[in-house]
Enzyme design. Sequence first.
Site, PDB file in Angstrom:
ATOM      1  N   HIS A  96       0.852  -1.190   0.000  1.00 32.62           N
ATOM      2  CA  HIS A  96       0.000   0.000   0.000  1.00 32.62           C
ATOM      3  C   HIS A  96       0.886   1.237   0.000  1.00 32.62           C
ATOM      4  O   HIS A  96       2.057   1.179   0.388  1.00 32.62           O
ATOM      5  CB  HIS A  96      -0.890   0.015   1.246  1.00 32.62           C
ATOM      6  CG  HIS A  96      -1.978  -1.004   1.224  1.00 32.62           C
ATOM      7  ND1 HIS A  96      -2.998  -1.004   2.150  1.00 32.62           N
ATOM      8  CD2 HIS A  96      -2.217  -2.049   0.396  1.00 32.62           C
ATOM      9  CE1 HIS A  96      -3.824  -2.007   1.897  1.00 32.62           C
ATOM     10  NE2 HIS A  96      -3.364  -2.660   0.844  1.00 32.62           N
TER      11      HIS A  96
ATOM     12  N   GLU B 165       1.171   3.792   1.897  1.00 29.27           N
ATOM     13  CA  GLU B 165       1.781   4.127   3.181  1.00 29.27           C
ATOM     14  C   GLU B 165       2.982   3.244   3.471  1.00 29.27           C
ATOM     15  O   GLU B 165       4.028   3.710   3.932  1.00 29.27           O
ATOM     16  CB  GLU B 165       0.769   3.964   4.320  1.00 29.27           C
ATOM     17  CG  GLU B 165      -0.473   4.795   4.195  1.00 29.27           C
ATOM     18  CD  GLU B 165      -1.649   4.049   3.566  1.00 29.27           C
ATOM     19  OE1 GLU B 165      -1.470   3.431   2.489  1.00 29.27           O
ATOM     20  OE2 GLU B 165      -2.745   4.084   4.137  1.00 29.27           O
TER      21      GLU B 165
ATOM     22  N   CYS C 208      -5.750   1.741   6.277  1.00 29.80           N
ATOM     23  CA  CYS C 208      -6.379   0.488   6.680  1.00 29.80           C
ATOM     24  C   CYS C 208      -5.704  -0.012   7.961  1.00 29.80           C
ATOM     25  O   CYS C 208      -4.744   0.580   8.455  1.00 29.80           O
ATOM     26  CB  CYS C 208      -6.252  -0.549   5.564  1.00 29.80           C
ATOM     27  SG  CYS C 208      -4.547  -1.135   5.321  1.00 29.80           S
TER      28      CYS C 208
ATOM     29  N   CYS D 260      -1.858  -0.763   7.570  1.00 34.13           N
ATOM     30  CA  CYS D 260      -1.037   0.447   7.492  1.00 34.13           C
ATOM     31  C   CYS D 260      -1.028   1.195   8.817  1.00 34.13           C
ATOM     32  O   CYS D 260       0.008   1.717   9.240  1.00 34.13           O
ATOM     33  CB  CYS D 260      -1.525   1.347   6.360  1.00 34.13           C
ATOM     34  SG  CYS D 260      -1.293   0.603   4.734  1.00 34.13           S
TER      35      CYS D 260
END
Length: 149
Positions: free
Chosen positions: A48, A50, A78, A81
């Site tokens: 992701h 991040e 999420c 993360c």
Amino acid sequence: MRHALDLAQRAQHEDDEIPVGAVLVSAEGDVLGEGWNRNITQSDPTAHAEIVAMRAAGAKLGNHRLLGTTLYVTLEPCAMCAMAMVHARVARVVFGASDPKTGAAGSVFDLLGDPRHNHRVEVSGGVLADEAGSRLTNYFRAKRGKPPL
């Protein structure tokens, strides 16, 4: 946040990924790491935006602790993360659009502020939320063959 939005655009146009971008900056405002969603491109469910940004920052600093940093991301983090931010000791996250399905910074869960953790991350949400949200909405509309809003 504008830089994170630019990275989100790269995710969509360069890699046909969900348009989420992230920038991690030091307390002095220096960019330490940046990224966009790469999980499809890299066949990596953890890639992701991040995580990509934090990995780059950790490599740059030579440290898994990202003390005093602020992470700007176009979509509410999420759970994966959010917990990576807790473990890295990120000081603050600033996000654009809320995620009513999997958001872990206050929408569905509040993992960043949970007092049971040994570190809490300050949260500021809704920064350029309309722009970030419309990019996401239009990305998924295009995938379904629908016109943009």
